[in-house]
Design a protein around this motif. Structure first.
Motif, PDB file in Angstrom:
ATOM      1  N   PHE A   1      -2.216   3.454   5.120  1.00 56.47           N
ATOM      2  CA  PHE A   1      -3.051   2.249   5.177  1.00 56.47           C
ATOM      3  C   PHE A   1      -2.545   1.282   6.249  1.00 56.47           C
ATOM      4  CE2 PHE A   1      -3.717   3.762   0.795  1.00 56.47           C
ATOM      5  CZ  PHE A   1      -5.097   3.858   0.797  1.00 56.47           C
TER       6      PHE A   1
ATOM      7  N   LYS B   1       2.733  -3.106  -8.072  1.00 54.30           N
ATOM      8  CA  LYS B   1       2.034  -2.188  -7.166  1.00 54.30           C
ATOM      9  C   LYS B   1       2.237  -0.721  -7.552  1.00 54.30           C
ATOM     10  CE  LYS B   1       5.790  -1.941  -3.770  1.00 54.30           C
ATOM     11  NZ  LYS B   1       6.223  -2.335  -2.410  1.00 54.30           N
TER      12      LYS B   1
ATOM     13  N   LYS C   1       0.291   3.311  -3.234  1.00 52.44           N
ATOM     14  CA  LYS C   1      -1.094   3.773  -3.284  1.00 52.44           C
ATOM     15  C   LYS C   1      -1.298   4.957  -2.336  1.00 52.44           C
ATOM     16  CE  LYS C   1      -5.537   3.434  -4.236  1.00 52.44           C
ATOM     17  NZ  LYS C   1      -6.100   3.736  -5.565  1.00 52.44           N
TER      18      LYS C   1
ATOM     19  N   SER D   1       0.799  -1.222   0.000  1.00 43.72           N
ATOM     20  CA  SER D   1       0.000   0.000   0.000  1.00 43.72           C
ATOM     21  C   SER D   1       0.836   1.277   0.000  1.00 43.72           C
ATOM     22  CB  SER D   1      -0.923   0.010   1.224  1.00 43.72           C
ATOM     23  OG  SER D   1      -0.164   0.072   2.427  1.00 43.72           O
TER      24      SER D   1
ATOM     25  N   TYR E   1      -6.058  -5.840   3.553  1.00 42.85           N
ATOM     26  CA  TYR E   1      -6.400  -4.584   4.220  1.00 42.85           C
ATOM     27  C   TYR E   1      -7.909  -4.466   4.359  1.00 42.85           C
ATOM     28  CZ  TYR E   1      -7.299   0.405   4.747  1.00 42.85           C
ATOM     29  OH  TYR E   1      -7.767   1.617   5.178  1.00 42.85           O
TER      30      TYR E   1
ATOM     31  N   HIS F   1      -3.458  -3.953  -2.208  1.00 44.40           N
ATOM     32  CA  HIS F   1      -3.404  -4.214  -0.768  1.00 44.40           C
ATOM     33  C   HIS F   1      -4.702  -4.800  -0.223  1.00 44.40           C
ATOM     34  CE1 HIS F   1      -5.200  -0.319  -1.422  1.00 44.40           C
ATOM     35  NE2 HIS F   1      -5.580  -0.218  -0.172  1.00 44.40           N
TER      36      HIS F   1
END
Length: 459
Positions: free
Chosen positions: A106, A317, A95, A92, A406, A325
């Motif tokens: 996150f 990612k 992101k 994450s 997540y 995630h």
């Protein structure tokens, strides 16, 4: 009679092993006592054939201990959660930076949910079974109320096209449908246990009503928000409870056929669901950009190799793989930790599922059997659907990997359910005795009682 009960019965009646004749011992002058090839000689301990077999017997005896299920459930669930926190942070970071948040944004939310979930797991593990049964109806009513509240304009929120969220203030949201899984298990287990005590489960109407109508009510509230993935998990839980209750094949097949027809109609009437179904087994996205997520999930797994590219070194990612995630965290795990990492995750889920089956199979309490079986069905089915979608073997259902992906709304009820299974494992009579012997002073008091029972002339 089970082998364990027969063994305890023989010990209770004072059965003893037959005594060995005096002349047949090692080195004795009796028959077969003098010579290596005699009938009284013991087999050598260092034989080649005995090593693997002896190791297997030791492992089997260790696996058969009363506290095995307790430790396997506790250890595997904690390992999955800790490894999930590591992978959430790794998957994450990009992101979070992309939405102008800190790299730990996150991860911090997931860590907070894991701490709260750990407290819920500890509370559930310490609660008696009667209290769990008492919470069944309140949890169901609160969950239904929250799921209805989600559909009220101005209160419910839409995330990724699904109207299944409640806004709690700040960055926090709640998905009540995740708690619907736990509510159905506790309420359904209590309902079926009471009917079994009254010997009513031999009748079809008592097996179906009101379990199936209440389950369909929860499914209807979930489908109003468009969350097909959670509806599939709830349906799997319903089938698991019916199977544990001993539903006849015709009844089971009838409910399954009705659910299959309903699922076909829901998928057929939704272009989004049809596109997800068409992405099964694809190895590359089409020219118009369809099946992008499914294809890049396969790319991530394929580029990981045996041991992965290293923690934090994922390429997918960086904007290529959507939801790295959440739904597709298993793909990032395969890319960074390789086949070894993904097989480790699968082994942990397999151990957790087997321990849950063991708890459900060894108990004599019907509520414990239904609830443990329902939780095991929930976690196992959700893991299979999530991993199968990442591998391209199943349609992308949009469900997270339990304890790993997540999402605090999914983590909290799952950790409470794990605590539920830990409580059930502790309730086993043999496990209770083993835990009591491990308390400080218990073994010493037992030894003192044994010493007092000796005769005055015994040393």
């Amino acid at each position: 009679m089970p082998p364990g009960l027969a063994l305890r019965g023989r010990l209770a009646t004072g059965a003893r092993r037959p005594e060995t004749p005096r002349g047949s011992g090692r080195g004795g002058s009796g028959r077969g006592g003098s010579g290596r090839g005699g009938s009284g000689s013991r087999p050598p301990r260092s034989g080649r054939g005995g090593g693997p077999r002896r190791a297997y017997e030791r492992a089997r005896r260790a696996w058969d201990r009363p506290l095995t299920a307790y430790y396997v459930i506790l250890g595997s669930s904690l390992l999955i959660t800790v490894l999930g926190l590591v992978m959430v942070y790794s998957a994450s970071m990009i992101k979070a930076l992309d939405i102008s948040k800190p790299a730990t944004y996150f991860f911090g939310k997931q860590f907070l949910a894991a701490v709260i979930g750990g407290g819920l797991m500890l509370i559930a593990a310490r609660m008696p079974v009667k209290l769990h049964r008492g919470l069944a109806y309140p949890i169901l009513m609160v969950t239904v109320f929250l799921m209805i509240l989600v559909q009220v304009p101005g209160i419910g929120m839409s995330v990724n096209g699904n109207q299944n969220w409640l806004y709690l203030g700040g960055p926090f949201q709640l998905q009540p449908s995740e708690f619907g899984k736990l509510a159905l298990i506790l309420w359904g287990a209590d309902l079926l246990a009471r009917k079994q005590d009254k010997r009513l489960l031999t009748q079809w109407k008592h097996m179906l009503v009101p379990l199936v109508p209440v389950a369909f009510m929860l499914l209807g509230l979930i489908m109003l928000g468009g969350d097909m993935g959670t509806a599939i998990i709830l349906t799997a839980i319903l089938f698991g409870l019916l199977w544990l209750a001993g539903a006849p094949t015709r009844l089971f097949a009838g409910v399954l056929g009705f659910a299959a027809v309903l699922a076909f109609l829901l998928i057929r009437t939704s272009p989004n669901r049809m596109s997800r179904l068409a992405c099964m087994g694809v190895s590359e996205p089409d020219p118009e950009g369809g099946c992008w997520q499914a294809a890049h999930g396969i790319y991530a797994l394929a580029s990981g190799g045996w041991f992965g590219s290293g923690l934090g070194a994922s390429v997918e990612k960086w904007g290529q793989l959507p939801e790295p995630h959440t739904d597709f965290i298993f793909a990032i795990t395969g890319e960074e930790l390789g086949l070894a990492g993904t097989l480790s995750v699968l082994a942990l889920f397999a151990a957790l599922g087997y321990a849950g089956i063991r708890v459900a199979g060894r108990t004599e309490d019907p509520f414990v059997r239904y609830a443990a079986g329902g939780v095991t069905t929930w976690i196992t089915a959700q893991a299979v659907i999530n991993i199968g979608a990442v591998l391209g073997l199943l349609p992308i259902a949009g469900v997270p990997l339990p304890l790993f992906s997540y999402g605090g709304s999914a983590l909290l009820p799952t950790m409470f359910a794990v605590g539920l299974m830990i409580a059930f494992a502790r309730e086993d009579p043999a496990a209770k005795a083993a835990l009591a012997m491990r308390r400080p002073g218990v073994r010493w008091k037992t030894m003192r009682r044994r010493v007092k029972k000796r005769s005055s002339g015994e040393r």
